[in-house]
Write a protein that holds these residues in place. Structure first.
Motif, short mmCIF file in Angstrom:
data_model
loop_
_atom_site.label_atom_id
_atom_site.label_comp_id
_atom_site.label_asym_id
_atom_site.label_seq_id
_atom_site.Cartn_x
_atom_site.Cartn_y
_atom_site.Cartn_z
N ILE A 193 5.97 -1.91 -9.03
CA ILE A 193 5.25 -1.57 -7.83
C ILE A 193 6.26 -0.15 -7.57
N ARG B 21 4.87 2.84 -9.50
CA ARG B 21 3.47 3.07 -8.87
C ARG B 21 3.64 4.04 -7.66
N PHE B 22 4.57 3.62 -6.76
CA PHE B 22 4.78 4.40 -5.55
C PHE B 22 5.43 5.77 -5.97
N GLN C 241 2.40 7.92 -7.31
CA GLN C 241 1.59 8.50 -6.07
C GLN C 241 2.39 9.56 -5.40
N HIS D 156 -3.47 3.43 -0.32
CA HIS D 156 -4.01 3.02 -1.77
C HIS D 156 -3.03 1.77 -2.16
N TYR E 17 0.83 -1.29 -0.07
CA TYR E 17 0.12 -0.06 0.12
C TYR E 17 0.97 1.31 0.02
N TYR E 18 0.30 2.31 -0.68
CA TYR E 18 0.89 3.58 -0.67
C TYR E 18 0.51 4.49 0.51
N ILE F 141 -1.20 -0.64 -4.18
CA ILE F 141 -0.40 -0.58 -5.36
C ILE F 141 -0.04 -1.83 -5.93
N TYR F 142 -0.10 -3.19 -5.17
CA TYR F 142 0.14 -4.33 -5.49
C TYR F 142 -0.72 -5.41 -4.63
#
Length: 325
Positions: free
Chosen positions: A254, A257-258, A261, A238, A221-222, A240-241
């Motif tokens: 991953i 995505r971090f 964000q 949020h 999660y972020y 993310i994986y």
């Protein structure tokens, strides 16, 4: 009465921040002002000098606020901290992490990231452990001080070099733990890293969280943070994986995505990221000679950058390729 006392102490702390600490940091000792200006120039080349100066001054004011909030917050009760730091959707995170036997929270040096650790105490109320991963500081006094502050928030502290051993031990004992870590630090030479685009630059990002999450099949999660009012924060998570729905993600996805964000948060509130550290050392703008965007070089990149890291990760598996758990 406790609530009034908390608000009063916070009000005094912000007064000290505005009229004493901020002028000292910005005008007297000029704390890392050259680094801050270089970072802002790199991250926001299209902004005017006046706009960057506004972000610079706002950063120092917010940085002074954070320091005073950390100091005065040591005396706040868990109930007072929960009023100042609201944590959303923690039940969803806890449920999913229990399903997988563990999980990761990725944070950035954004807003009051030390108070974001307060989510650990709120997660602990659901009888699940939350470990905060930290990097040991070279200054022993400040290292001890920060450990004491973080320990008060109900988190179990794990030094980065002991993380892998802790993960294996918890997995072997069927102990569900959520691991929270600041993931936007500039990697050391021996750290596992990957190049990608962040704030318009090709930078190296830490890859350790992604490697561990995929090896242990833990969700990631972020943890985003916003500040609706001075001294008040909200943390939200949020996904993310998810290991079940995305078992074969491309390497670096991953982490990408971090980074995306975190960049969105920074662009929405640019003065609240930690600009005083050299985030963009040895980077270059993410453009071609024609000005078009290009992808960072990932082909042939050695993800496990040190021999020690390769040996440790390979030690997790037996000869058949199964995880030694």
């Amino acid at each position: 009465m406790s609530h009034i006392s908390c608000k009063y102490r916070l009000h005094i702390a912000h007064g000290v921040s505005r009229w004493l600490l901020y002028p000292i940091l910005y005008h007297v000792i000029r704390y890392r002002k050259k680094v801050v200006r270089e970072n802002l120039q790199i991250a926001f080349p299209k902004k005017s000098a006046k706009e960057r100066l506004h972000i610079e001054r706002a950063f120092y004011a917010a940085f002074a606020d954070m320091i005073m909030e950390i100091i005065v917050g040591r005396r706040f009760s868990p109930e007072e901290m929960q009023e100042l730091v609201l944590v959303h959707h923690k039940e969803e995170v806890i449920t999913r992490c229990r399903q997988y036997g563990g999980g990761f929270l990725m944070l950035g040096h954004f807003l009051n990231w030390e108070w974001a650790a307060n989510c650990a105490s709120q997660i602990a109320q659901y009888n699940i452990e939350c470990d905060c991963i930290y990097k040991q500081l070279s200054n022993k006094f400040f290292n001890k001080l920060m450990l004491n502050i973080r320990n008060q928030r109900g988190a179990t502290l794990v030094e980065m070099d002991h993380l892998l051993r802790t993960l294996i031990g918890n997995r072997n004992s069927n102990h569900t733990v959520i691991y929270a870590m600041l993931a936007d630090q500039r990697p050391r030479k021996q750290s596992a890293k990957i190049p990608m685009v962040f704030m318009g630059q090709e930078v190296n990002m830490l890859l350790g969280t992604e490697q561990l999450a995929t090896k242990f099949a833990y969700p990631v999660y972020y943890a985003s943070m916003l500040s609706p009012a001075r001294g008040h924060y909200e943390v939200d998570f949020h996904l993310i994986y998810d290991p079940d729905t995305e078992p074969d993600l491309p390497k670096g996805e991953i982490t990408k995505r971090f980074a995306e964000q975190l960049e969105n948060n920074i662009l929405q509130n640019p003065s609240r990221w930690l600009w005083s550290h050299r985030r963009f050392l040895h980077t270059k703008p993410h453009t071609t000679s024609s000005g078009e965007e290009k992808a960072p070089p990932t082909q042939g990149y050695n993800i496990l950058s040190s021999e020690r890291e390769r040996q440790v990760l390979w030690a997790l598996y037996d000869k058949t390729g199964k995880l030694r758990m």
